[in-house]
Design a protein around this motif. Structure first.
Motif, short mmCIF file in Angstrom:
data_model
loop_
_atom_site.label_atom_id
_atom_site.label_comp_id
_atom_site.label_asym_id
_atom_site.label_seq_id
_atom_site.Cartn_x
_atom_site.Cartn_y
_atom_site.Cartn_z
N PHE A 128 -17.12 14.24 47.20
CA PHE A 128 -16.24 13.12 47.61
C PHE A 128 -14.98 13.27 47.95
O PHE A 128 -14.49 12.85 49.06
N ASN A 129 -14.39 13.80 46.98
CA ASN A 129 -12.74 13.92 47.19
C ASN A 129 -12.35 15.16 48.20
O ASN A 129 -11.65 14.89 48.77
N GLN A 130 -13.31 16.18 48.35
CA GLN A 130 -12.74 17.36 49.12
C GLN A 130 -13.52 17.13 50.75
O GLN A 130 -12.75 17.39 51.42
N ARG A 131 -14.64 16.52 50.63
CA ARG A 131 -15.21 16.54 51.96
C ARG A 131 -15.38 15.32 52.52
O ARG A 131 -15.14 14.99 53.94
N VAL A 132 -15.96 14.34 51.69
CA VAL A 132 -16.46 12.80 52.08
C VAL A 132 -15.56 11.88 52.32
O VAL A 132 -15.48 11.26 53.49
N LYS A 133 -14.20 12.10 51.61
CA LYS A 133 -13.33 11.02 51.66
C LYS A 133 -12.65 10.75 53.07
O LYS A 133 -12.43 9.62 53.64
N PRO A 134 -12.20 11.90 53.94
CA PRO A 134 -11.75 11.97 55.14
C PRO A 134 -12.77 11.17 56.28
O PRO A 134 -12.40 10.50 57.09
N VAL A 135 -14.10 11.62 55.93
CA VAL A 135 -15.16 10.98 56.65
C VAL A 135 -15.30 9.46 56.63
O VAL A 135 -15.26 8.81 57.49
N GLN A 136 -15.16 9.11 55.33
CA GLN A 136 -15.14 7.47 54.93
C GLN A 136 -14.32 6.92 55.53
O GLN A 136 -14.72 5.65 56.30
N GLU A 137 -12.98 7.33 55.76
CA GLU A 137 -11.93 6.63 56.26
C GLU A 137 -12.36 6.30 57.74
O GLU A 137 -11.91 5.32 58.33
N ILE A 138 -12.80 7.15 58.50
CA ILE A 138 -12.89 7.17 59.99
C ILE A 138 -14.01 6.25 60.13
O ILE A 138 -14.16 5.35 61.15
N ILE A 139 -15.26 6.54 59.44
CA ILE A 139 -16.62 5.72 59.69
C ILE A 139 -16.47 4.25 59.40
O ILE A 139 -16.87 3.37 60.00
N GLU A 140 -15.67 4.02 58.29
CA GLU A 140 -15.45 2.54 58.02
C GLU A 140 -14.47 1.87 59.05
O GLU A 140 -14.55 0.88 58.92
#
Length: 1533
Positions: free
Chosen positions: A892-904
């Motif tokens: 989550f911290n390394q790879r998913v967090k940047p994706v989450q900000e965009i998708i949300e």
């Protein structure tokens, strides 16, 4: 009025054309055409398509072949182009749109041809392993290789398929399989291997395929296809099956340059070209471009009947505008004028390409343009404003992974020995924290009264703590502590699923306390009652008594040691007898829970597997040595200093709390954390969903309680085989992980058991699947699954095979258990039907295929896939639910967090709101983050925001395209020439949006481009529309200048080694006006081989320079060889596509070293490294070697005194261009006429013309000498010269140690334009006193040349310090000494240091500027002779008229035709005048050449002036005294 004016203009134009046409008949336009072909025979386009599509997905290869076999779609194909379109259409139907648009381009690029060539090599090896029966020449189009036999007919194969050998029989000797092999998706691991060699499209392939595919489905064989169309089988395939196979593959993806050449010395062969090849290119030119103010397309529209005259006029204008010089004022705004024309063009990319690739022809018109407000580009780095979510995602970079991670070990189980802030022993230390910022010597400790460094040792108390106590007693400024654990208790915990087993399951008796747990308990008692210092004293006493004991092994601690240490430690501190206290403690088990909790804490931290370790502020180190601690302190110091400097750490800050709160992990697992050592492996889960049904569609996810409706950013997929204890343990831990609570992750189970699973296990899978699909939202569903797993393990999995084989799952008990947890038993009963069995088996087949295709794992593997990250293998003994928490946090911290900000932040317009469920978004997170993780992204990325874009930027394409390209280009640069073509390809095939920022140089002092350039790319026009021929891409230069001398250079990818194979004309000196009736000069080059490069290292040592490597096949291990340079441990070899094996050469290299292989650091006992060459990009291989035990101190390079064997004289030379090849033949004849011993010549093959390579074999036979053609690819790391002549010169000196075979011991270099008058055996046998090189010094007796002897003044005089300055036209190389002393490495170091700066010697002699980069073949060995010593040959060995007086000519053993900077006399004129025998040798060589080539020799050449001893003639009146000398003149000085 306008009409009349236009009429007058046209009348004037026509009159001009009529007059011009009379004079232009003899100046017909000339063209140049260049092609590059591969050395290997052509490969079928159909097979290449299969290889291309398999790179997207292994499954697609089989789908493509099945589609082709199942249709007769190519029956209507009447031409090669029809076949190309048919193949592309068939493949594109299986691909996603973005990929499909690139497929046809990749196919025409022939990028997959090397892979098919590799299969051809394997096919040849397969056939050579077995006899062909009675007819050894029999041609077979298909056959099956089983390792023990070959089958050429299906009828012979069927009996073998009916009863294939068992795994213990012949199957063990089956063919070796490789990663690139196509394994049929129904194949079962462990079955005999059957490899089909053949081509789809042939009848035999269909028959074999159907039989083998059926056998694979039945689980009988592992079916593998290696696509190959053997020679002679082209007629046995369908119409499109052989397209591309008949001729050598024509390649693309390279550049061709025609550079304007300086001809000051007129170094051209005056021999006439006897015949040529006339080619007419069907392509038409773009007539809409401005030529000196005329738009010829409009003129031809109005006067088509005058086409020939108008085109002749256009050709004249084109040829007359060629310019390589302009006045200074014309150059001033040239860059901005170019950019302005590009920006205002209707097709900017096409305009940029036509300008910079034809610059000498357009520069004149460009320089007359008016600049309208064009300014600098104004480019600054910045953040782009994305136009769409996809582009945002593509631009997103994952957060950088830290080199190391901190483990949060804070707990009551840490036992600190000291406290720097409170203990009296530190009260004299200063407490000012800013002192840590004061400068100090490296490694100097900072004695500050602050707990900055916390070293906590995680140890079994049976381990010695002497190191810790020693550091503490020496007052090292560290807070020391220990966390104690029992190794035996940890093993107990691992064996019992993470729980402490207090009672033995068999005897029901209490488990006996182990010795380490007892020590921990006593340690805690002493700490509580007598203080921490006494407790540590107790640990020291235990180990001291163990080592002092005479009857105990050093490794074991016995009860007596513990008892004795306890008594000895507390005796001075207690009133009652210590033995009574000890007995009471043993009986009451006081503090037992606390001691066991300490071990459990270590187990949960994951640190027990390291045996002994310590934590430095949470950073994990697996060594407890003193040196490790001091190094850890030095590494941690800068991080603390930085935070102190910025005020983040103050005097009241708890440093440990701050560091661990910010980045501390709750568990350590090196398989998950990696820390830079283990590179994570990723798989795109999106790729498994794009071709129809997906295995993921059937997955039902489990969630932690009350979170089933939440969006989950992390998805764990557990692939488990529940028939194994490992798989069941992993599944059980997954369930417990969710029970423990996870708000941001969900868990899906992929049952990877065999479809033939036993009924008991299948019933368990049914219960699990029904629960996951119907009750995952229930509060107690997870607890039911936990009990179900325990029930299954207890009642079935942990029983003996006899018990489990006869048992049946008590369904009623399971249903009652479900009711207890609030799950309806009726729902289970309604779905426990046999129809579900078949559905489950289909799912398990899908899972097995996924594991095999995407991950390359066995079908029953147990693995974890978290958002595409693969964890395999899983250590089920130590892997816990805590590791899934760690994995969730890391991902989550390394790879998913940047994706989450965009998708949300996406507005989902046009999407049905009912589809936007939590599962939908969770799937999006899983698929997107996994797809992004598989991309190779460099650590650096540049983004540009365009300023002043009104004048500098060109915007192309759809702004909402998923891919956006920012390009900052100087259009008048060599890079701009290449980029113009590449950007056009991207725009056409990838549909990108582009922002091209033109960034020309603002002020030019010379013409930036003095060449014509073409970048060769393929298109469908290369495929005939009338027959089945494939012409291939070519570089075409139309209307080239007739009177300018051009030289051709190829700009090929680094791994290509190319040589000309068809070139009637001199490619170094192209003068098109001499072509006669030939309209197009044709040249064909061949990729002679690919370059395999690498770097070799030895841990903790410099690169093993001189290490010898060999490469070959298993049957022929020594095909090529090389040695390792000191420069970066670099090495290279010539290879072709195939499977090769690299090893150390026999002799000293293999006696001292072995190859180190494997990620675990193990040594590869076979000492072989397999290397696969299956594309045109070559390969870079990293080798690590280690010295053999007992050989650590021996040197690889030793000065051995060995006698030379054999009397052959080896002579090395280099030539480029027809004139120097003519000289080279004369030099060869002069050597042979004066030398009695056998001679072998060595020539650099890259630059030899095809005619010379045709003649030299006949010449060798006629005159009885040997020869060999050699080459070496310029290393990418070594600064490369830009001009062709300088590159050629480099081969004379820079690569002498690696360009020859290792067996060659000595060689003499002789310039091509040299004439030999003596027996070269005398020079070959001369004792050069142990020096690696022997050169002749420059003569000094021609006083007229004193002004040109630059080495007598300035820098050179100081540098040489009395040593002579040598000439490089003739020298001897002792290759043995050269390699032993690493002379080549030293010369390359000097060259690399000095050549990057063209002014590196400019300040060394104010009177005469000598640039090293243009003179390094002479200057470099002279400059380096302090390090690479030179033996000076007697002066008689090289005589040159320019530098030597005529008085010594009679003694000359060799005469060199060096240029004269005073007279600038042409080479040929000087040769005829100076050397008496030269005309006769020349006539003999030319007659022989004409005879071999079948040409009529013309003898009407200028009469040779008699050789004379008179001084040089005066300078020719047409040569300017102050004209700049060309490079060759500088070389020959």
């Amino acid at each position: 009025m306008g009409t009349n004016l236009r009429s007058v203009i046209y009348v004037f134009l026509l009159l001009f054309v009529v007059v011009f046409t009379v004079n232009a008949q003899n100046r017909r336009p000339k063209n140049v055409q260049v092609a590059v072909k591969a050395k290997w025979q052509g490969t079928p386009l159909l097979l290449e398509a299969g290889e291309l599509i398999s790179k997207e997905s292994k499954q697609l290869f089989w789908e493509f072949n099945e589609a082709w076999l199942g249709s007769d779609g190519d029956s209507d194909c009447k031409s090669a182009r029809d076949c190309l379109l048919k193949i592309s259409t068939q493949a594109s139907a299986l691909l996603a749109k973005p990929v499909a648009s690139l497929f046809q381009f990749s196919l025409t690029l022939r990028s997959a041809s090397p892979r098919v060539v590799l299969y051809r090599q394997l096919a040849d090896e397969s056939l050579s392993s077995f006899p062909h029966g009675d007819d050894p020449s029999a041609s077979h189009c298909c056959w099956v290789d089983t390792g023990s036999s070959l089958f050429y007919d299906v009828a012979d194969l069927l009996p073998w398929l009916a009863s294939p050998p068992t795994a213990g029989g012949d199957a063990a000797q089956g063919p070796e399989l490789f990663d690139f092999d196509h394994v049929h998706f129904d194949s079962k691991a462990g079955t005999p291997v059957a490899v089909l060699y053949g081509a789809v499209g042939t009848g035999c392939f269909r028959e074999f395929h159907l039989s083998l595919a059926q056998a694979a489905k039945e689980g009988k064989v592992t079916y593998v296809v290696r696509p190959v169309l053997p020679s002679g089988c082209e007629s046995k395939t369908r119409s499109c099956g052989a397209i591309g196979a008949r001729d050598n593959v024509s390649l693309a993806g390279y550049g061709v340059e025609l550079a304007l050449k300086n001809m000051e010395y007129k170094a051209m062969d005056d021999s006439a070209i006897k015949k040529g090849i006339t080619l007419e290119d069907p392509r038409t030119e773009d007539l809409s471009q401005d030529v000196r103010g005329f738009i010829f397309s409009k003129i031809l529209d109005r006067k088509p009947e005058l086409r020939s005259e108008v085109m002749a006029f256009r050709d004249y204008l084109l040829s007359s505008t060629v310019s390589d010089t302009l006045d200074v004022w014309e150059l001033k705004d040239l860059g901005h004028q170019t950019a302005q024309r590009i920006v205002h063009a209707s097709d900017p990319l096409q305009s940029m390409q036509e300008i910079n690739q034809n610059f000498p022809s357009v520069v004149s018109s460009l320089s007359r343009m008016k600049v309208d407000g064009f300014g600098s580009s104004g480019v600054v780095p910045g953040q782009p404003i994305p136009d769409g979510a996809i582009r945002k995602l593509l631009l997103t970079t994952p957060l950088p992974e830290p080199d190391s991670y901190r483990v949060d070990f804070r707990s009551e189980h840490v036992n600190y020995l000291n406290n720097l802030e409170e203990d009296d022993m530190y009260k004299r230390w200063r407490s000012n924290l800013n002192e840590i910022l004061m400068p100090a010597f490296p490694g100097q400790l900072r004695y500050i009264r602050k707990n900055l460094f916390h070293a906590v040792y995680v140890i079994d108390p049976a381990t010695s703590i002497d190191t810790l106590r020693s550091l503490y007693e020496n007052q090292v400024p560290v807070r020391f502590g220990v966390i104690l654990y029992s190794t035996q208790l940890i093993k107990n915990i691992e064996d019992n699923g993470g729980q402490i087993q207090s009672y033995d399951a068999e005897t029901n008796a209490q488990v006996k306390e182990d010795i380490s747990t007892m020590i921990i308990r006593l340690f805690l008692y002493i700490k509580e009652h007598h203080g921490i210092q006494t407790a540590f004293q107790f640990l020291g006493n235990v180990n001291r008594l163990r080592t002092e004991s005479a009857d105990s092994s050093e490794e074991d601690i016995e009860q007596q040691h513990v008892d004795g240490a306890f008594v000895e430690t507390i005796l001075p501190k207690v009133k009652s007898p210590p033995q009574e206290i000890l007995l009471k403690l043993q009986q009451e088990h006081t503090l037992k829970e606390a001691s066991e909790a300490s071990s459990m804490f270590v187990f949960k931290l994951g640190l027990a597997k390291l045996k002994c370790s310590f934590l430095m502020n949470g950073l994990v180190f697996d060594s407890v040595e003193e040196e490790t601690l001091l190094n850890a302190m030095n590494d941690e110091l800068p991080k603390i200093q930085e935070q102190v400097y910025y005020g983040q750490i103050e005097s009241r800050t708890n440093v440990l709390d701050k560091l661990l709160s910010e980045s501390g992990l709750s568990r350590y697992n090196p398989q998950i954390i990696g820390g830079g050592k283990n590179k994570p492996r990723y798989v795109s889960l999106a790729s498994s969903t794009k071709s129809g049904e997906s295995m993921l569609d059937d997955v039902n996810y489990l969630h932690s309680s009350e979170s089933s409706d939440d969006v989950k950013c992390v998805t764990h997929l557990l692939a488990v085989d529940v028939t194994t204890k490992k798989g069941m343990k992993l599944l059980h831990e997954g369930v417990r992980y969710l029970i423990g609570g996870s708000k941001s992750a969900r868990l899906g189970v992929l049952f990877s058991s065999s479809p033939n699973v036993d009924p008991y296990s299948l019933l368990f899978i049914k219960f699990f699947e029904i629960t996951a699909s119907s009750f995952s939202h229930k509060e107690k569903a997870l607890h039911f699954l936990d009990k179900l797993c325990s029930f299954y393990e207890r009642e079935y999995l942990f029983k003996t095979s006899v018990e489990s084989g006869s048992s049946q799952m008590p369904i009623d008990e399971v249903l009652e258990l479900a009711e207890e947890y609030g799950l309806s038993s009726k729902a289970y009963q309604s779905r426990l039907v046999e129809s579900l069995d078949e559905e489950l088996r289909k799912r398990m087949i899908k899972v097995a295929q996924f594991l095999s295709w995407e991950l390359g794992l066995e079908s029953d593997a147990n693995t974890i896939i978290s958002n595409g990250r693969v964890i395999f293998p899983v250590d089920e003994r130590t892997f816990m639910g805590h590791d899934l928490h760690l994995l969730e946090s890391m991902e989550f911290n390394q790879r998913v967090k940047p994706v989450q900000e965009i998708i949300e932040g996406i507005e989902w317009q046009g999407v049905d709101p009912d589809l936007l469920t939590s599962k939908y978004f969770s799937d999006v997170f899983m698929l997107v983050s996994s797809a992004m993780a598989t991309r190779d992204r460099s650590s650096e990325s540049a983004r540009f925001e365009v300023l002043s874009s009104e004048y500098s930027a060109v915007l192309l394409g759809d702004e909402n395209a998923t891919i956006h390209i920012d390009a900052v280009i100087d259009p008048l640069s060599p890079t701009g020439q290449k980029l113009a073509s590449l950007l056009q390809v991207l725009q056409k095939h990838v549909q990108t949006s582009m922002r091209i920022v033109l960034n020309p140089m603002s002020s030019l002092v010379d013409i930036p481009l003095k060449n014509y350039y073409r970048y060769v790319l393929p298109n469908t026009d290369d495929y005939s529309s009338t027959n089945f021929d494939v012409d291939g891409p070519k570089a075409f230069f139309a209307n080239m200048p007739l009177s300018k001398t051009l030289t051709m250079n190829l700009d090929v990818p680094e791994p290509w080694l190319v040589e000309p194979v068809i070139a009637i004309h001199d490619l170094d000196n192209i003068l098109l006006e001499n072509l006669g009736d030939t309209t197009t000069l044709q040249a064909v080059f061949e990729v002679e081989s690919l370059v395999l490069t690498g770097h070799c290292s030895e841990k903790d040592h410099e690169a093993p320079r001189g290490l010898q490597l060999i490469l070959g096949t298993k049957n022929r291990p020594h095909l090529v060889d090389t040695l390792v340079m000191a420069n970066l441990g670099y090495w290279q070899m010539k290879v072709s596509p195939g499977v090769w094996y690299l090893q150390l050469a026999p002799g000293r290299s293999s006696e001292l070293y072995v190859l180190k292989g494997g990620n675990d650091g193990s040594q590869d006992q076979s000492s072989l490294k397999r290397i696969t060459i299956d594309d045109l990009r070559g390969k870079v291989v990293h080798l690590e070697v280690v010295k053999k035990r007992g050989k650590e101190h021996e040197k690889l390079l030793e000065n051995e005194k060995s006698g030379r064997h054999g009397k052959t004289i080896n002579i090395f030379s280099i030539a480029s261009g027809h004139l120097y090849e003519r000289f080279l033949k004369i030099m060869i004849l002069s050597v042979l006429k004066n030398t009695n011993r056998p001679v072998k010549f060595w020539f650099i093959k890259n630059y030899l013309s095809p005619q010379f390579k045709d003649v030299i074999p006949h010449m060798a036979h006629e005159y009885n000498f040997e020869y060999e053609l050699i080459t070496y690819k310029w290393p990418s790391w070594l600064h490369k010269q830009k001009e062709k002549q300088r590159i050629i010169w480099a081969y004379k000196i820079l690569f002498l140690d690696v360009i020859f075979p290792l067996s060659l011991e000595k060689v003499i270099f002789v310039d091509a334009d040299q004439i030999i008058r003596t027996d070269m055996g005398e020079l070959y046998d001369m004792d050069i006193k142990g020096r690696p090189l022997a050169y002749t010094p420059f003569c000094d007796n021609n006083k007229e040349m004193d002004g040109y002897r630059f080495w007598r003044q300035g820098f050179w005089r100081e540098h040489l310090r009395g040593r002579p300055y040598h000439i490089s036209a003739l020298y001897v190389v002792d290759l043995v000494k050269f390699r032993e002393t690493a002379a080549g490495d030293n010369l390359r170091v000097f060259y690399e240091t000095l050549s990057k700066d063209p002014n590196s010697l400019s300040n060394l002699d104010q009177a005469r500027v000598i640039f090293l980069s243009s003179r390094f073949k002479t200057d470099l060995p002279n400059y380096a002779q302090h390090t690479v010593p030179i033996f000076s040959l007697p002066q008689e060995w090289l005589w040159c008229e320019s530098w030597c007086g005529n008085a010594t000519k009679s003694k000359a053993r060799t005469i060199d035709l060096c240029n004269n900077p005073m007279t600038k006399e042409p080479k040929l004129q000087g040769a005829r005048r100076i050397v008496t025998e030269w005309p006769d040798l020349d006539l003999e060589a030319r007659k022989f050449t004409a005879k071999i080539l079948g040409e009529d020799m013309e003898l009407n050449e200028p009469v040779a002036a008699a050789a004379t001893d008179k001084p040089n003639p005066p300078p020719s009146s047409d040569i300017s005294e102050d004209s700049e000398q060309d490079l060759e003149s500088k070389d020959e000085l």
